[in-house]
Motif scaffolding. Structure first.
Motif, mmCIF file in Angstrom:
data_model
loop_
_atom_site.group_PDB
_atom_site.id
_atom_site.type_symbol
_atom_site.label_atom_id
_atom_site.label_comp_id
_atom_site.label_asym_id
_atom_site.label_seq_id
_atom_site.Cartn_x
_atom_site.Cartn_y
_atom_site.Cartn_z
ATOM 1 N N PRO A 56 46.147 -7.887 18.308
ATOM 2 C CA PRO A 56 45.901 -7.388 16.955
ATOM 3 C C PRO A 56 46.984 -7.822 15.974
ATOM 4 C CG PRO A 56 46.729 -5.638 18.360
ATOM 5 C CD PRO A 56 46.453 -6.800 19.249
ATOM 6 N N ASP A 126 42.587 -4.208 13.434
ATOM 7 C CA ASP A 126 42.165 -4.753 14.722
ATOM 8 C C ASP A 126 42.280 -3.718 15.841
ATOM 9 O OD1 ASP A 126 41.988 -7.594 13.733
ATOM 10 O OD2 ASP A 126 44.118 -7.211 13.387
ATOM 11 N N LEU A 151 37.631 -0.631 11.399
ATOM 12 C CA LEU A 151 37.867 -1.705 12.363
ATOM 13 C C LEU A 151 37.069 -2.953 12.019
ATOM 14 C CD1 LEU A 151 37.862 0.159 15.794
ATOM 15 C CD2 LEU A 151 39.686 -1.325 14.959
ATOM 16 N N GLY A 155 36.923 -4.982 17.134
ATOM 17 C CA GLY A 155 38.187 -4.257 17.135
ATOM 18 C C GLY A 155 38.169 -3.120 18.137
#
Length: 282
Positions: A56, A126, A151, A155
């Motif tokens: 992420p 993320d 998200l 995600g």
């Protein structure tokens, strides 16, 4: 912290205690939890790193408290930035100071927000992290729907809860029996299984993973202070729920560093269990 559902001790997000001693006591407890259970945090964030591929670049922490999860995730994902949301300005200020001391301040935004009210616009994330915070909300399903919207597709959301509040004293001792009765007196709600809630919000559950915590000697240096801080939080809710004899026994354990203080015990352990649900936005 599921062994005391009725007392508001699962986290800081929905604790309605005024700023002051209660807030500082909870901040101390959260920091000690991170220090003593660092191996658990390493294992948990390592598992999330396996699931969160690619790594992420933006993390959102819902109900961050003093930032146990925020800081652990920033260390795990060195290319990521994070936004930490909490209703308590004192907690967020404490988190900011810790991030600055660790050289992470430039990767962190702190945002005062009530997760039961409108959320500020934070941009896509993320990875969303919610540790011991969702069960405090008036409408957790609404919060999960907002997390879904926050998200990016594919995600990851990680929801972590305590199965039971940490235990420290041996069961076969007088003090251990008092501790057990304290936990039983405060444990008046069942733990929540978030699986159906996640499904209703549109998530695909990747895995529900329990983590057993059973630390024995030699314990981390802060274990005694962690036990003391934990039992102090529980003791603050125990009047009228335990016998006077048990309350006196607890007060003796918590009496600073006195002769019978928990800080002087050589037989402490740290036993708890936590569960994490990892779910993905399709």
């Amino acid at each position: 912290m599921n062994d005391a559902n009725s007392t508001g001790m699962h986290g800081t997000h929905r604790d309605h205690e005024p700023a002051g001693a209660g807030t500082f006591a909870m901040a101390e407890l959260l920091d000690l939890d991170a220090e003593v259970l660092h191996a658990h945090l390493d294992e948990l964030t390592g598992w999330l790193a396996e699931l969160a591929t690619p790594a992420p670049s933006r993390i959102l922490d819902l109900g961050s408290g003093t930032g146990t999860g925020t800081l652990a995730l920033l260390k795990r994902f060195p290319q990521a930035g994070a936004s930490a949301l909490d209703v308590s300005p004192q907690m967020l200020h404490h988190l900011s100071k810790k991030a600055h001391a660790l050289g992470l301040a430039d990767r962190l935004d702190t945002v005062r927000a009530d997760l039961d009210a409108d959320w500020p616009g934070l941009g896509p994330a993320d990875l969303v992290w919610a540790a011991s915070s969702l069960h405090h909300l008036a409408d957790p399903d609404r919060a999960l729907a907002r997390a879904f919207d926050a998200l990016r597709p594919d995600g990851l959301l990680a929801v972590t809860e305590m199965d039971f509040f940490p235990r420290f004293l041996p069961d076969d001792t007088v003090q251990g029996a008092v501790e057990a009765r304290l936990h039983a007196a405060l444990n008046d709600r069942p733990a929540v299984d978030w699986t159906d809630h996640l499904t209703r919000a549109g998530f695909h559950l990747e895995e529900r993973r329990p983590f057993a915590i059973d630390l024995r000697a030699p314990l981390p240096a802060a274990a005694g202070r962690y036990a003391q801080a934990s039992l102090r939080i529980l003791r603050s809710h125990a009047d009228g729920r335990l016998s006077e004899t048990d309350l006196v026994a607890l007060d003796t354990l918590l009496d600073g560093d006195g002769r019978h203080s928990i800080l002087r015990r050589q037989d402490l352990t740290v036993r708890s269990a936590r569960t994490t649900w990892a779910a993905r936005r399709p």
